[in-house]
Design an enzyme around this catalytic site. Structure first.
Site, PDB file in Angstrom:
ATOM      1  N   ASP A  70       6.925   2.536   6.266  1.00 22.24           N
ATOM      2  CA  ASP A  70       6.893   1.930   4.931  1.00 22.24           C
ATOM      3  C   ASP A  70       6.724   3.017   3.658  1.00 22.24           C
ATOM      4  O   ASP A  70       7.528   3.014   2.837  1.00 22.24           O
ATOM      5  CB  ASP A  70       5.571   1.293   4.672  1.00 22.24           C
ATOM      6  CG  ASP A  70       5.332  -0.006   5.635  1.00 22.24           C
ATOM      7  OD1 ASP A  70       6.117  -0.213   6.224  1.00 22.24           O
ATOM      8  OD2 ASP A  70       4.508  -0.717   5.408  1.00 22.24           O
ATOM      9  N   SER A  85       0.729  -0.802  -0.033  1.00 25.88           N
ATOM     10  CA  SER A  85       0.267  -0.039   0.029  1.00 25.88           C
ATOM     11  C   SER A  85       0.920   1.172  -0.008  1.00 25.88           C
ATOM     12  O   SER A  85       0.647   2.377  -0.596  1.00 25.88           O
ATOM     13  CB  SER A  85      -0.953  -0.048   1.169  1.00 25.88           C
ATOM     14  OG  SER A  85      -0.353   0.184   2.452  1.00 25.88           O
TER      15      SER A  85
END
Length: 396
Positions: free
Chosen positions: A204, A146
């Site tokens: 991330d 994502s």
């Protein structure tokens, strides 16, 4: 508004060491994974903005004139800010995602729509665009898919709207943005991650933006200056798991057995720090005995993670299969299934690597031979992309 086709990619990530301990204030090492998400943005004049996500079966478009009439004042907060619950409800109304759509698909559409409206709203007219995003990363496997998606979208939209310059010069195959542009990409990608995850750590999207390796501790992210080239096997056990439930389980075990679990977390922290030190040494002068140290650290960390209760029979099987071939593995991410990494020493014969991959796929796992520490978000020429990526993005 730029008129050329843009081709962007961004990497996924693995946690090398520090899973779960990082939740309790310890160090985690995150490393860019050389499996990437790719995006093609093509301006056109049909009055629509379209999004195609072939990996998850999403193909949707919106009428630009209708979006132009929307009251987007809820996005005008000066600095880049996360969408509020009220704003999320407005986005859901605009998105028109079918009710039977899975959560992953719905959130991917909402993240796109948020970034498109928020980044492009400064223009007199919203641009008509065709966007295709395809990924080598499996979704929901703890590999930062994502974040790579949000980073690609942010980089492409910012470039298309001329908020940042296209870094690709004549004749270049791949180029990266300067530091200040990467910082802006990362900020916007973090907002996309908030749409998808609510309260992400920021690790991330940072690793996907900057590449290489990062050290994360108590909200502070810093880049590792030197990183040796590391080859790994990445194995997806395909066992679904709940990160939230696994984190809660470790917390409960810490409350129940503080004198047992707290030292485990401290030891995992020490493993991460020793690995960081060893990687720094290897970047200067790699030697085979240093790989042996990395293997020992992998084994110790895996045993600690099992003691924390985040192991799984499938991960045990992965470790057993690779150990039978003289290789060392550990889970990466939340555990309870999901993915594991296996270090490949430079002295390994390719036949042994192939035999290991065959044994892992024989267990019903997906397995990739790849590398760690690759570049962050990048702009590509069509010629720099291989055939399967070109085909997936419709570059022909």
């Amino acid at each position: 508004m730029l008129s050329e086709v843009l081709l962007v990619s961004a990497p996924g990530k693995v946690i090398l060491h520090g899973e779960h301990a990082v939740v309790h204030g310890k160090v985690a090492l995150a490393v860019a994974l050389n499996l990437r998400t790719f995006l093609r943005l093509q301006p056109h004049s049909d009055g629509k903005v379209s999004l195609n996500l072939p990996n998850i079966g999403i193909k949707q478009d919106w009428d630009v004139a209708r979006l132009q009439l929307l009251d987007t004042s809820f996005l005008e907060q000066g600095d880049i800010a996360a969408p509020t619950p009220e704003q999320m409800e407005k986005l859901k109304e605009v998105a028109g995602v079918p009710e039977n759509c899975a959560v992953t698909e719905r959130l991917a559409v909402l993240a796109f729509l948020y970034l498109y409206l928020a980044i492009c709203r400064k223009r007199r007219a919203l641009p008509s665009l065709d966007i295709v995003v395809w990924s080598e990363l499996p979704t929901g496997a703890g590999l930062g898919s994502s974040a790579a998606y949000s980073v690609c979208l942010s980089a492409a939209l910012l470039t298309a709207c001329e908020e940042i310059q296209n870094p690709l010069k004549d004749g270049a195959r791949v180029s990266r943005w300067p530091k200040e542009d990467l910082e802006l990409i990362n900020k916007w990608a973090f907002q996309g991650e908030k749409v998808i995850h609510g309260n992400p750590s920021g690790v991330d999207n940072a690793i996907s933006t900057w590449g290489g390796a990062l050290r994360y501790q108590q909200g502070k992210i810093s880049s590792l200056k030197r990183l040796p080239a590391l080859q790994i096997l990445l194995t997806n056990t395909k066992v679904p798991r709940s990160t939230k439930a696994l984190v809660a389980g470790v917390k409960n075990r810490l409350i129940k057995f503080p004198e047992i679990v707290a030292p485990l977390l401290t030891s995992i922290d020490a493993i991460a720090l020793e690995c960081e030190r060893m990687l720094g040494e290897m970047a200067l002068a790699p030697a085979l005995e240093q790989y042996v140290v990395l293997e020992e650290l992998i084994d110790m960390n895996q045993h600690h993670l099992n003691a924390l209760g985040v192991g799984h029979a499938a991960l045990d099987r992965l470790c057993q299969v690779t150990m039978a071939h003289g290789l060392h593995s550990k889970l990466t991410g939340a555990g309870g299934g999901g993915c594991g990494i296996t270090l490949l020493r430079p002295d390994l014969e390719q036949e042994e690597v192939e035999a290991t991959k065959q044994a892992l796929t024989g267990c019903g796992f997906d397995c990739w031979e790849t590398s760690l520490g690759g570049p962050g978000v990048s702009m590509h020429s069509a010629a720099s992309l291989n055939g399967p990526v070109q085909q997936a993005l419709g570059c022909f």
